[in-house]
Design an enzyme around this catalytic site. Structure first.
Site, PDB file in Angstrom:
ATOM      1  N   ASP A   1      27.297  -1.223 -22.121  1.00  0.00           N
ATOM      2  CA  ASP A   1      26.539  -1.799 -23.235  1.00  0.00           C
ATOM      3  C   ASP A   1      25.738  -0.734 -23.993  1.00  0.00           C
ATOM      4  O   ASP A   1      26.034  -0.436 -25.134  1.00  0.00           O
ATOM      5  CB  ASP A   1      25.671  -2.987 -22.810  1.00  0.00           C
TER       6      ASP A   1
ATOM      7  N   HIS B   1      11.330 -18.440 -20.866  1.00  0.00           N
ATOM      8  CA  HIS B   1      11.269 -17.475 -21.966  1.00  0.00           C
ATOM      9  C   HIS B   1      12.587 -17.424 -22.730  1.00  0.00           C
ATOM     10  O   HIS B   1      12.675 -16.801 -23.775  1.00  0.00           O
ATOM     11  CB  HIS B   1      10.938 -16.088 -21.422  1.00  0.00           C
TER      12      HIS B   1
ATOM     13  N   ASP C   1      15.799 -10.897 -28.618  1.00  0.00           N
ATOM     14  CA  ASP C   1      16.890 -11.860 -28.562  1.00  0.00           C
ATOM     15  C   ASP C   1      16.455 -13.221 -28.035  1.00  0.00           C
ATOM     16  O   ASP C   1      17.113 -14.229 -28.298  1.00  0.00           O
ATOM     17  CB  ASP C   1      18.033 -11.308 -27.705  1.00  0.00           C
TER      18      ASP C   1
ATOM     19  N   GLU D   1      21.133 -20.936 -17.095  1.00  0.00           N
ATOM     20  CA  GLU D   1      20.638 -21.682 -15.931  1.00  0.00           C
ATOM     21  C   GLU D   1      19.958 -22.967 -16.356  1.00  0.00           C
ATOM     22  O   GLU D   1      20.090 -24.004 -15.688  1.00  0.00           O
ATOM     23  CB  GLU D   1      19.675 -20.809 -15.117  1.00  0.00           C
TER      24      GLU D   1
ATOM     25  N   HIS E   1      20.655  -6.971 -17.053  1.00  0.00           N
ATOM     26  CA  HIS E   1      21.958  -6.507 -17.545  1.00  0.00           C
ATOM     27  C   HIS E   1      22.927  -6.340 -16.371  1.00  0.00           C
ATOM     28  O   HIS E   1      24.094  -6.718 -16.460  1.00  0.00           O
ATOM     29  CB  HIS E   1      21.811  -5.168 -18.270  1.00  0.00           C
TER      30      HIS E   1
END
Length: 472
Positions: free
Chosen positions: A119, A362, A386, A370, A22
């Site tokens: 967040d 993952h 997610d 990326e 994050h």
């Protein structure tokens, strides 16, 4: 003469959740804002500061401010981020975030920023509003995942305290974009269901997210309309808020720090032993820890491909080192063509090495971007939450990747399924390989277009000025 309001410089405060996955995207955004001359005060835990300083490209404009972390019973005394704790301890770490509220208020009173980005600090919008500061929920996961998992339509306020079932979570929330190709499988709901359980203080993670989104002045995603437009529109409708987009925030090569452009000699030398596009690279981020049997199945799948490979993973549960977790005889059988490494590796540089031809990921949000801007074929093995949604975004929507097949009831994957997926994108000219490669090239070219990136960040800054009521 006073500067025109449209040219005024604003001051931003960043306060991301205590996880490197994050914090890093928040720093990428900070760099983009500082490049345009805006000031940033960046809140983070004390020991984490030294890990991020090398990524601060504008230290004269981006100031790190360390926030004292309260000790919470049950947490290791030195724990600051999710990298320092096991999964069951994460709710305790969330408590430490909540306990910083008074410190954050004192800093905001002193700094008087125009905007605060956050967040998981769901209490921050109310605090900021009291101080006359605009608050923006900046999500580090895709709008597709956020809108599926954190839509207020999931749990209307009238529903009260209620635990969702797997069947309910496998269905999209009311009004979810009908064009979505997503299909949530039973095993993918296992971790997501935990978001609807009381964390011990009467709140659920779902409550925190929906409050965080709902109380903000605006919602922000690191994405572009070309990829996630319908999901951004859905979030705007569901929460009745402006949804701002930063674009993908992919750092152009000429902006990278000089000392990080070149790959360390040991890795460069090892990769240099193999022909172009032949090496399979695998990494699952800084937090994923596999079960030992699944870890062994994974590396045996790499052995089965017959291809050279570099795997960078944390030791699995029950093992203190990578070496003790490897299958019997594995190290000897793959000597010279396979490496399983338990420490940090420079992922961006490895992905750009000519010998690397496949990225097994993952599909965390950072790794997703990326992978999209690399020249590697993409194979995905998501682990939780997610990541499953991001995987479907790449495999079903953009059609740039393949996913490793898994057992429906529990998500188990075999060495054969790992080998099959890698071989599918690395061998010959089969139709799937051709399709994902062609689509990947198209999206890569789009995402690396600097005009596209600069237009998104310019539009984003314009939207921030509008939010502040400044004429542009």
């Amino acid at each position: 003469m006073m500067a025109s309001p449209s040219r005024r410089i604003f001051h931003v405060t960043m306060y991301p959740w205590f996880a490197i996955g994050h914090i890093t995207p928040y720093l990428h955004l900070s760099n983009q804002l500082a490049e345009k001359g805006h000031r940033v005060s960046f809140f983070l835990p004390p020991k984490t500061k030294s890990k991020l300083e090398h990524l601060n490209r504008y230290p004269h404009l981006i100031r790190f401010i360390t926030i004292p972390i309260a000790r919470v019973d049950g947490l290791p005394p030195t724990a600051e981020t999710t990298a320092d704790v096991s999964s069951p301890m994460v709710p305790l770490l969330m408590t430490t975030l909540d306990l910083t509220k008074d410190h954050v208020e004192a800093f905001l009173l002193d700094l008087k920023p125009d905007l605060v980005f956050y967040d998981l600090a769901y209490w921050l919008p109310a605090l900021a509003r009291h101080l006359g500061i605009k608050s923006i929920h900046y999500s580090v996961v895709s709008s597709a995942a956020s809108s599926y998992l954190a839509s207020p339509a999931r749990m209307p306020p009238s529903a009260g305290v209620k635990q969702l079932t797997q069947e309910e979570l496998m269905q999209p929330p009311m009004g979810y974009p009908s064009s979505s190709p997503f299909q949530i499988r039973r095993y993918e709901t296992r971790d997501a269901l935990l978001a609807f359980q009381d964390r011990g203080d009467g709140l659920t993670f779902y409550d925190m997210l929906t409050t965080s989104f709902g109380d903000s002045d605006a919602i922000c995603f690191r994405t572009c309309r070309e990829i996630e437009g319908p999901y951004c529109d859905y979030m705007a409708t569901q929460y009745g808020k402006p949804v701002l987009l930063t674009g993908p925030l992919i750092l152009p090569a000429h902006h990278q720090q000089p000392n990080t452009r070149l790959l360390d000699e040991p890795w460069s030398k090892w990769l240099g032993n193999f022909k172009e596009g032949s090496v399979v690279y695998c990494a699952f981020g800084s937090e994923c820890i596999l079960q030992k049997d699944q870890f062994q199945e994974l590396v045996l799948g790499f052995e089965l491909t017959g291809l050279p490979f570099l795997v960078a993973l944390k030791p699995p549960h029950g093992a203190s080192t990578i070496e003790e977790a490897l299958p019997d005889g594995f190290k000897e059988r793959v000597q010279g063509r396979g490496v399983v490494h338990g420490g940090w590796v420079p992922q961006t540089q490895i992905l750009s090495h000519p010998s690397v031809g496949c990225f097994v990921s993952h599909c965390g949000y950072g790794s997703m971007w990326e992978s999209l801007v690399s020249s590697c074929q993409i194979v995905l093995i998501p682990n939780y939450g997610d990541q499953f949604m991001h995987t479907q975004l790449l495999t079903r929507s953009l059609k740039v990747a393949v996913e490793v097949e898994r057992r429906e009831e529990d998500g188990w994957f075999s060495r054969e399924s790992v080998c099959k997926a890698i071989r599918l994108v690395m061998d010959g000219e089969n139709q799937i390989r051709k399709e994902v490669k062609a689509n990947h090239v198209k999206w890569r070219d789009f995402l690396l277009d600097e005009n596209m990136q600069s237009s998104y960040i310019d539009a984003f800054i314009h939207d921030l000025r509008v939010l502040l009521g400044w004429r542009d």
